[in-house]
Design a protein around this motif. Structure first.
Motif, PDB file in Angstrom:
ATOM      1  N   GLY A  44      85.132  44.843  25.430  1.00 37.45           N
ATOM      2  CA  GLY A  44      84.134  45.831  25.808  1.00 37.45           C
ATOM      3  C   GLY A  44      83.488  46.452  24.586  1.00 37.45           C
ATOM      4  O   GLY A  44      84.177  46.813  23.630  1.00 37.45           O
ATOM      5  N   VAL A  45      82.167  46.559  24.620  1.00 36.86           N
ATOM      6  CA  VAL A  45      81.422  47.222  23.550  1.00 36.86           C
ATOM      7  C   VAL A  45      80.727  48.439  24.136  1.00 36.86           C
ATOM      8  O   VAL A  45      80.034  48.335  25.159  1.00 36.86           O
ATOM      9  CB  VAL A  45      80.378  46.274  22.916  1.00 36.86           C
ATOM     10  CG1 VAL A  45      79.588  47.011  21.831  1.00 36.86           C
ATOM     11  CG2 VAL A  45      81.045  45.042  22.344  1.00 36.86           C
ATOM     12  N   ALA A  46      80.913  49.594  23.513  1.00 35.16           N
ATOM     13  CA  ALA A  46      80.302  50.822  24.025  1.00 35.16           C
ATOM     14  C   ALA A  46      80.156  51.840  22.903  1.00 35.16           C
ATOM     15  O   ALA A  46      80.925  51.836  21.937  1.00 35.16           O
ATOM     16  CB  ALA A  46      81.148  51.413  25.154  1.00 35.16           C
ATOM     17  N   PHE A  47      79.169  52.698  23.064  1.00 35.07           N
ATOM     18  CA  PHE A  47      78.966  53.790  22.099  1.00 35.07           C
ATOM     19  C   PHE A  47      79.431  55.080  22.764  1.00 35.07           C
ATOM     20  O   PHE A  47      78.731  55.639  23.605  1.00 35.07           O
ATOM     21  CB  PHE A  47      77.486  53.892  21.709  1.00 35.07           C
ATOM     22  CG  PHE A  47      77.230  54.894  20.617  1.00 35.07           C
ATOM     23  CD1 PHE A  47      77.472  54.569  19.296  1.00 35.07           C
ATOM     24  CD2 PHE A  47      76.767  56.172  20.908  1.00 35.07           C
ATOM     25  CE1 PHE A  47      77.249  55.488  18.270  1.00 35.07           C
ATOM     26  CE2 PHE A  47      76.545  57.100  19.897  1.00 35.07           C
ATOM     27  CZ  PHE A  47      76.786  56.755  18.575  1.00 35.07           C
TER      28      PHE A  47
ATOM     29  N   ALA B  26      76.025  48.962  19.577  1.00 37.31           N
ATOM     30  CA  ALA B  26      75.897  47.569  20.017  1.00 37.31           C
ATOM     31  C   ALA B  26      74.630  46.913  19.493  1.00 37.31           C
ATOM     32  O   ALA B  26      74.535  45.685  19.447  1.00 37.31           O
ATOM     33  CB  ALA B  26      75.918  47.496  21.542  1.00 37.31           C
ATOM     34  N   PHE B  27      73.639  47.713  19.114  1.00 38.56           N
ATOM     35  CA  PHE B  27      72.383  47.160  18.621  1.00 38.56           C
ATOM     36  C   PHE B  27      72.476  46.663  17.178  1.00 38.56           C
ATOM     37  O   PHE B  27      71.593  45.954  16.706  1.00 38.56           O
ATOM     38  CB  PHE B  27      71.275  48.224  18.693  1.00 38.56           C
ATOM     39  CG  PHE B  27      70.943  48.679  20.086  1.00 38.56           C
ATOM     40  CD1 PHE B  27      70.627  47.769  21.081  1.00 38.56           C
ATOM     41  CD2 PHE B  27      70.934  50.034  20.410  1.00 38.56           C
ATOM     42  CE1 PHE B  27      70.316  48.186  22.371  1.00 38.56           C
ATOM     43  CE2 PHE B  27      70.612  50.466  21.696  1.00 38.56           C
ATOM     44  CZ  PHE B  27      70.306  49.540  22.678  1.00 38.56           C
TER      45      PHE B  27
ATOM     46  N   SER C 257      74.842  45.246  29.877  1.00 32.79           N
ATOM     47  CA  SER C 257      74.691  46.410  30.749  1.00 32.79           C
ATOM     48  C   SER C 257      74.503  47.691  29.936  1.00 32.79           C
ATOM     49  O   SER C 257      75.055  48.734  30.267  1.00 32.79           O
ATOM     50  CB  SER C 257      75.929  46.538  31.658  1.00 32.79           C
ATOM     51  OG  SER C 257      75.780  47.594  32.583  1.00 32.79           O
ATOM     52  N   LEU C 258      73.709  47.602  28.880  1.00 26.67           N
ATOM     53  CA  LEU C 258      73.473  48.773  28.039  1.00 26.67           C
ATOM     54  C   LEU C 258      72.510  49.751  28.701  1.00 26.67           C
ATOM     55  O   LEU C 258      71.499  49.346  29.265  1.00 26.67           O
ATOM     56  CB  LEU C 258      72.890  48.356  26.687  1.00 26.67           C
ATOM     57  CG  LEU C 258      73.858  47.908  25.593  1.00 26.67           C
ATOM     58  CD1 LEU C 258      73.106  47.753  24.277  1.00 26.67           C
ATOM     59  CD2 LEU C 258      74.999  48.885  25.417  1.00 26.67           C
TER      60      LEU C 258
ATOM     61  N   GLY D 113      78.144  47.263  26.893  1.00 21.72           N
ATOM     62  CA  GLY D 113      77.884  48.426  27.738  1.00 21.72           C
ATOM     63  C   GLY D 113      78.953  48.499  28.812  1.00 21.72           C
ATOM     64  O   GLY D 113      78.671  48.379  29.999  1.00 21.72           O
ATOM     65  N   SER D 114      80.203  48.694  28.383  1.00 21.93           N
ATOM     66  CA  SER D 114      81.366  48.495  29.267  1.00 21.93           C
ATOM     67  C   SER D 114      82.036  49.771  29.748  1.00 21.93           C
ATOM     68  O   SER D 114      83.017  49.707  30.482  1.00 21.93           O
ATOM     69  CB  SER D 114      82.416  47.675  28.509  1.00 21.93           C
ATOM     70  OG  SER D 114      82.801  48.360  27.316  1.00 21.93           O
TER      71      SER D 114
END
Length: 397
Positions: free
Chosen positions: A70-73, A111-112, A138-139, A47-48
């Motif tokens: 960083g992982v983000a949608f 991320a899920f 931090s999602l 959640g970046s």
């Protein structure tokens, strides 16, 4: 294309790529103005792309020189759609980091999912040195598909006790208005916990541990919020509160697990009330934040997202000024929750009306912060300039 702001209640329908670059730059400039601190070397932030996660990434990269994943949608340019704010934030951060020789890798997707976890682990093993020191969770998502059963769950912003009616700010109409929060069904409570609770955080840590990519002394922190009495109906006694309690319970489980595995630790951190893309749509919260900003600015103790996360990381996670409560939660919200601050906020809450809210609160500051989350209201960005969307479409995080 000339991009202008369009709002719907507390939701921004457009964002500005050039403004996003300025949004990130100002946070980086703040960190550069502060003393360096000793922290982690290899970090994963889930959640970046905006809010707390983005500020955390900026603090770690430019405050300690940490290499980050960083992982983000997020979504990029699609036809005439300009892409999401988080997309442009991520591009701006990555460009700035690489310019200074700070490695930064981005994974854009769900991320899920198990697939994302596998991709990240593969990268850590093959290209990131094999071990990580810190995971920040931090999602902020309203929807989650459980990778175990394939079922999709949706969170609900509702009360668990009784219907709640209270004032909030509508940024679109620039008005203060009444909003009602309905009572959640048992199924809605369960779904909210599935989306916003600690289950996915735990799955990430277990997957990373099983892959043997956690360094000795590894830490993980999940971001949460509690707030004062005026928001208890939403947070403490709401569906969000049920999810937050699950998150805290998960922190205790993970702390014991990590202590045994890698001499590590896990914490929930309760953040200060700030305008984020997630909090702006929560009933009552925007008005509370605007009143709080007024009080804290007058006392000289107000913090924006970057100041808050920098203090948390520098002083509490990696420093010797750890503020922690009886339930083992890190409390960088300690300034917000000071008795004198809350007493003055409550006094203003009793005085505020739809007619005077712009004067009684720091409405101007809260709205400016909300607009800047989406790249607008910066005094040095030309919002009448034509944006070449075809050139923008070539950019990727």
């Amino acid at each position: 294309m000339v991009i202008k702001p369009r709002l719907k209640g507390g939701l921004a329908l457009t964002n500005h790529p050039i403004g996003a670059k300025e949004f990130v730059k100002r946070q980086i400039d703040y960190i550069k103005s502060q003393d360096k601190y000793t922290g982690p070397k290899k970090v994963l932030i889930i959640g970046s792309s905006s809010g707390y996660g983005l500020s955390t990434r900026i603090s770690l990269a430019f405050g300690t020189g940490a290499e980050t994943i960083g992982v983000a949608f997020e979504k990029g340019v699609e036809g005439k759609r300009i892409g999401s704010a988080g997309w442009w934030n991520t591009i701006a951060f990555t460009e700035a980091a690489k310019k200074e020789g700070i490695p930064a890798k981005n994974f854009i997707g769900d991320a899920f999912s198990n697939e994302m976890k596998d991709e990240v682990i593969k990268y850590i093993k093959e290209e990131f040195g094999g071990k990580i020191d810190l995971v920040i969770y931090s999602l902020a998502s309203g929807v989650r598909t459980d990778p175990k059963d394939g079922k999709t769950y949706r969170s609900a912003l509702k009360s668990t006790k009784e219907e709640i009616t209270g004032p909030t700010i509508n940024f679109e109409k620039e008005t203060m208005e009444e909003t009602t929060m309905e009572i959640a069904t048992p199924e809605e409570i369960k779904s909210t916990v599935k989306v916003m609770g600690g289950e996915d955080w735990k799955l990430w840590i277990e997957a990373l541990s099983n892959a043997n990519v956690l360094a000795d002394g590894f830490k993980t922190v999940a971001y949460s919020y509690l707030g004062p009495k005026v928001t208890y109906g939403i947070y403490k006694d709401g569906t969000i509160g049920a999810a937050k309690r699950d998150l805290e319970h998960t922190a205790d489980i993970l702390n014991d697990y990590l202590k045994e595995k890698v001499n590590g630790e896990a914490y929930v951190s309760l953040s200060k009330a700030l305008m984020t893309r997630a909090s702006a749509v929560i009933p009552i919260f925007p008005l509370y934040a605007a009143l709080l900003y007024k009080v804290m600015k007058e006392k000289g103790i107000h913090e924006g997202t970057i100041q808050q996360k920098h203090r948390l990381l520098k002083d509490m996670v990696y420093g010797n000024n750890r503020v922690i409560d009886d339930e083992r939660r890190l409390r960088p919200d300690n300034l917000e929750m000071r008795e004198d601050v809350q007493a003055e906020v409550e006094a203003l809450w009793d005085k505020v009306t739809p007619e005077n809210f712009k004067e009684v609160s720091d409405y101007k500051g809260a709205r400016e912060e909300f607009m800047q989350l989406n790249g607008f209201d910066f005094d040095n960005v030309d919002y009448d300039a034509d944006i070449d969307i075809e050139e923008l479409a070539k950019l990727h995080p």
